[in-house]
Design a protein around this motif. Structure first.
Motif, short mmCIF file in Angstrom:
data_model
loop_
_atom_site.label_atom_id
_atom_site.label_comp_id
_atom_site.label_asym_id
_atom_site.label_seq_id
_atom_site.Cartn_x
_atom_site.Cartn_y
_atom_site.Cartn_z
N SER A 186 -0.83 21.00 -6.38
CA SER A 186 -1.47 22.21 -5.36
C SER A 186 0.05 22.70 -4.87
O SER A 186 0.76 22.10 -4.20
CB SER A 186 -2.24 21.69 -4.17
N GLN A 187 0.00 24.10 -5.20
CA GLN A 187 1.02 24.74 -4.47
C GLN A 187 1.08 25.04 -2.88
O GLN A 187 1.99 25.11 -2.40
CB GLN A 187 1.01 26.44 -5.09
N GLU A 188 -0.21 25.03 -2.45
CA GLU A 188 -0.21 25.22 -1.11
C GLU A 188 0.22 24.08 -0.33
O GLU A 188 0.31 24.09 0.94
CB GLU A 188 -1.89 25.46 -0.61
N LEU A 189 0.32 22.97 -0.95
CA LEU A 189 0.76 21.53 -0.46
C LEU A 189 2.21 21.18 -0.68
O LEU A 189 2.47 20.06 -0.46
CB LEU A 189 -0.35 20.57 -0.55
N GLU A 190 2.70 22.23 -1.16
CA GLU A 190 4.13 21.76 -1.44
C GLU A 190 5.12 21.69 -0.09
O GLU A 190 4.86 22.34 0.69
CB GLU A 190 4.74 22.88 -2.12
N GLY A 191 5.86 20.59 -0.15
CA GLY A 191 6.55 20.33 1.04
C GLY A 191 5.63 19.49 2.14
O GLY A 191 6.35 19.13 3.14
N VAL A 192 4.31 19.30 1.87
CA VAL A 192 3.61 18.55 2.85
C VAL A 192 3.65 17.00 2.37
O VAL A 192 3.67 16.45 1.22
CB VAL A 192 2.13 18.85 2.66
N GLU A 193 3.75 15.98 3.40
CA GLU A 193 3.93 14.77 3.34
C GLU A 193 2.57 14.04 3.27
O GLU A 193 1.62 14.56 4.01
CB GLU A 193 4.75 14.33 4.11
N VAL A 194 2.27 12.76 2.73
CA VAL A 194 0.96 11.95 2.50
C VAL A 194 1.56 10.56 2.94
O VAL A 194 2.31 10.03 2.68
CB VAL A 194 0.34 11.85 1.03
N PHE A 195 0.50 10.04 4.11
CA PHE A 195 0.73 8.85 4.55
C PHE A 195 -0.50 8.16 3.78
O PHE A 195 -1.79 8.24 3.97
CB PHE A 195 0.45 8.83 5.87
N GLY A 196 -0.20 6.75 3.14
CA GLY A 196 -1.19 6.03 2.54
C GLY A 196 -1.78 5.18 3.77
O GLY A 196 -1.15 4.95 4.63
N VAL A 197 -3.02 4.81 3.50
CA VAL A 197 -3.77 3.75 4.43
C VAL A 197 -3.88 2.70 4.03
O VAL A 197 -4.23 2.30 2.77
CB VAL A 197 -5.03 4.46 4.86
N VAL A 198 -3.29 1.51 4.94
CA VAL A 198 -3.50 -0.08 4.75
C VAL A 198 -4.79 -0.42 5.32
O VAL A 198 -4.82 -0.09 6.41
CB VAL A 198 -2.30 -0.61 4.90
N GLU A 199 -5.74 -0.97 4.41
CA GLU A 199 -6.83 -1.65 5.07
C GLU A 199 -6.80 -3.00 4.70
O GLU A 199 -5.79 -3.59 4.62
CB GLU A 199 -8.30 -0.87 4.33
N GLY A 200 -8.07 -3.81 4.85
CA GLY A 200 -8.22 -5.10 4.75
C GLY A 200 -8.95 -5.95 5.69
O GLY A 200 -8.95 -7.11 5.69
N GLY A 201 -9.36 -5.27 6.67
CA GLY A 201 -10.28 -5.94 7.83
C GLY A 201 -9.40 -7.05 8.34
O GLY A 201 -8.14 -6.84 8.63
N ASP A 202 -10.08 -8.11 8.47
CA ASP A 202 -9.40 -9.34 9.08
C ASP A 202 -8.98 -10.56 8.11
O ASP A 202 -8.70 -11.52 8.65
CB ASP A 202 -9.99 -10.02 10.19
N ILE A 203 -8.70 -9.98 6.96
CA ILE A 203 -8.47 -11.01 5.91
C ILE A 203 -7.10 -10.73 5.35
O ILE A 203 -6.67 -9.75 4.97
CB ILE A 203 -9.39 -10.90 4.66
N LEU A 204 -6.32 -11.83 5.47
CA LEU A 204 -4.73 -11.82 5.44
C LEU A 204 -4.58 -11.09 3.96
O LEU A 204 -3.64 -10.39 3.55
CB LEU A 204 -4.10 -13.13 5.76
N GLU A 205 -5.01 -12.04 3.14
CA GLU A 205 -4.75 -11.65 1.74
C GLU A 205 -5.12 -10.35 1.26
O GLU A 205 -4.21 -9.64 0.51
CB GLU A 205 -5.50 -12.71 0.47
N GLU A 206 -6.07 -9.83 1.74
CA GLU A 206 -6.44 -8.38 1.51
C GLU A 206 -5.48 -7.38 2.19
O GLU A 206 -5.06 -6.41 1.44
CB GLU A 206 -8.00 -7.84 1.83
N ARG A 207 -5.24 -7.52 3.19
CA ARG A 207 -4.09 -6.98 4.02
C ARG A 207 -2.71 -6.72 3.13
O ARG A 207 -2.28 -5.90 3.01
CB ARG A 207 -3.79 -7.66 5.28
N VAL A 208 -2.29 -8.01 2.79
CA VAL A 208 -1.12 -8.08 1.95
C VAL A 208 -1.37 -7.27 0.61
O VAL A 208 -0.46 -6.40 0.15
CB VAL A 208 -0.65 -9.57 1.84
N ARG A 209 -2.31 -7.19 -0.03
CA ARG A 209 -2.62 -6.76 -1.14
C ARG A 209 -2.63 -5.25 -0.92
O ARG A 209 -1.95 -4.20 -1.90
CB ARG A 209 -3.98 -7.30 -1.92
N SER A 210 -3.45 -4.74 0.07
CA SER A 210 -3.36 -3.28 0.38
C SER A 210 -2.23 -2.57 0.68
O SER A 210 -1.63 -1.71 0.03
CB SER A 210 -4.46 -3.07 1.43
N ALA A 211 -1.20 -3.39 1.53
CA ALA A 211 0.01 -2.83 1.79
C ALA A 211 0.96 -2.93 0.63
O ALA A 211 1.53 -1.91 0.21
CB ALA A 211 0.81 -3.93 2.92
#
Length: 427
Positions: A186-211
């Motif tokens: 996308s040309q319109e989004l050139e120079g725009v930054e993206v933040f990834g989202v870390v999920e995983g509820g209250d489960i430690l292993e899934e939090r680590v995998r997501s991160a």
């Protein structure tokens, strides 16, 4: 996708995890910066609730990043597309960095409406279902400086199954990959930054995998989601944050969503969080309350004794102190605020918070705010929002100062009380 312009320059790391520094390279031209730990400027459709832009800018040291949410904006997509020049110009925002998140952190978000291909946001007109294509079309129309990737964040409830949590992580990573692919083309989004989202509820292993998996993608920073005040107790939250941050690169910021109470902010900073959404002052204002807690790490002992005696005198009516906020109710008062609707304030001629230099505290007393609230005057919300925003930003300044001067433990005692509980209770 070109390398991110956003860089986090750390000046020191306190007690192994608390990070002090400056986030540089913000905005399309990279001219803005933001001190961390810090907060964003919370808005409804680009406007801080109750305040005009002129009123807002009577406050000093405002955050350089303004948060808007698709919850407020998605239903206005057609108007913005017709306008063509982006949301910043549309809403009269000028010298600021625009960050777009998915949900409004101060508004309830009903669960049960996420599918493999869509997430839903809730505006004034009801539910709006977003596919990745529609989500990215909105970002092109908004033209933010950075935005949170689409994510499945419906796993914060305590009874969520491990299978559902795993699916949430998988969906969020799939959404991120699709968003990045469309972003790159996308040309319109050139120079725009993206933040990834870390999920995983209250489960430690899934939090680590997501991160770990999110960190492999070309994102500028990370949103830690599903850890809201109502979702879990602080000990578990701290454990999960510490596990996630071990998997994340040191030079990229971590933004925690849905946590705003000062004691929780402090605990999360100690676990490695850099940025917070500043919706808490708005919630306090909506309750007809004023933030009034101490974060002065070099107080005048004589003044402190006088204030304590004064507060004890005003509390002598036998009213119960403010309770702690419950995990499932963000509308309940906290011990960091005073309820100005209470009758005891009708003859209290002190400022909302001793030593506060905001317009409200410099010019008005608690008794006047009490009068405005009980007569339903709109000015009450204006004055309270001015004060609460200033007080909250002052807390973050004090937090950074404490970290820079090895006084974090002193700030913690000041904030939580010597007994370890929230003892500011002026109620």
């Amino acid at each position: 996708m070109a390398g991110s312009r956003i860089k986090l320059e750390l000046s020191r790391v306190v007690q192994g995890k608390s990070r002090l520094g400056i986030l540089k390279g913000l905005g399309r031209t990279g001219q803005h910066s933001l001190e961390v730990p810090g907060c964003l400027l919370y808005t409804h459709f680009g406007t801080v609730p109750h305040l005009t832009q002129d009123t807002l800018h009577t406050l000093s040291n405002l955050p350089s990043v303004t948060q808007v949410t698709l919850s407020n904006i998605a239903e206005h997509q057609e108007v913005l597309e017709e306008f063509k020049d982006g949301f910043k110009k549309f809403s009269g925002l000028h010298d600021t960095v625009l960050y777009c998140s998915l949900h409004d952190p101060a508004a309830p978000c009903p669960s049960g409406y996420t599918t493999n291909k869509t997430v839903s946001v809730w505006g004034s007109g009801g539910r709006i279902e977003l596919t990745v294509a529609k989500f990215m079309a909105l970002q092109k129309t908004l033209q933010p400086d950075w935005y949170q990737s689409m994510a499945d964040g419906e796993t914060w409830q305590n009874n969520t199954s491990r299978k559902r949590v795993r699916k949430s992580v998988d969906r969020t990573l799939a959404h991120l990959d699709e968003c990045l692919l469309l972003h790159q083309n996308s040309q319109e989004l050139e120079g725009v930054e993206v933040f990834g989202v870390v999920e995983g509820g209250d489960i430690l292993e899934e939090r680590v995998r997501s991160a770990r998996e999110t960190a492999k993608r070309p994102v500028a920073g990370f949103c830690l989601d599903g850890l809201q005040t109502r979702a879990m107790d602080q000990a578990l939250r701290t454990q999960l944050i510490a596990a996630m941050t071990k998997e994340l690169p040191e030079d990229k910021p971590r933004l925690l969503q849905g946590v705003g109470r000062p004691d929780e902010v402090l605990a999360c900073v100690e676990a490695g969080v850099d940025l917070f959404e500043s919706f808490f002052p708005f919630q306090v204002t909506e309750r007809g309350c004023a933030l009034s807690f101490s974060f002065d790490i070099s107080p005048d002992p004589e003044r402190a004794v006088l204030e304590l005696n004064d507060d004890e005198r005003h509390t002598a009516g036998g009213t119960q102190p403010n309770g702690d906020v419950t995990l499932d109710d963000q509308t309940q008062m906290t011990s960091f605020e005073i309820n100005l609707k209470d009758k005891r304030y009708q003859d209290d001629f002190r400022p909302l918070a001793e030593g506060c230099g905001c317009y409200c505290c410099e010019n008005h007393q608690r008794a006047y705010l009490h009068h405005l609230l009980v007569t339903n005057e709109l000015l009450a919300g204006v004055l309270l929002m001015i004060h609460n925003t200033a007080h909250y930003n002052g807390f973050f300044s004090a937090l950074r100062e404490a970290m820079a001067n090895d006084k974090l433990d002193l700030l913690k005692r000041q904030l939580l009380g010597e007994s370890g509980g929230q003892t500011e209770g002026k109620e």
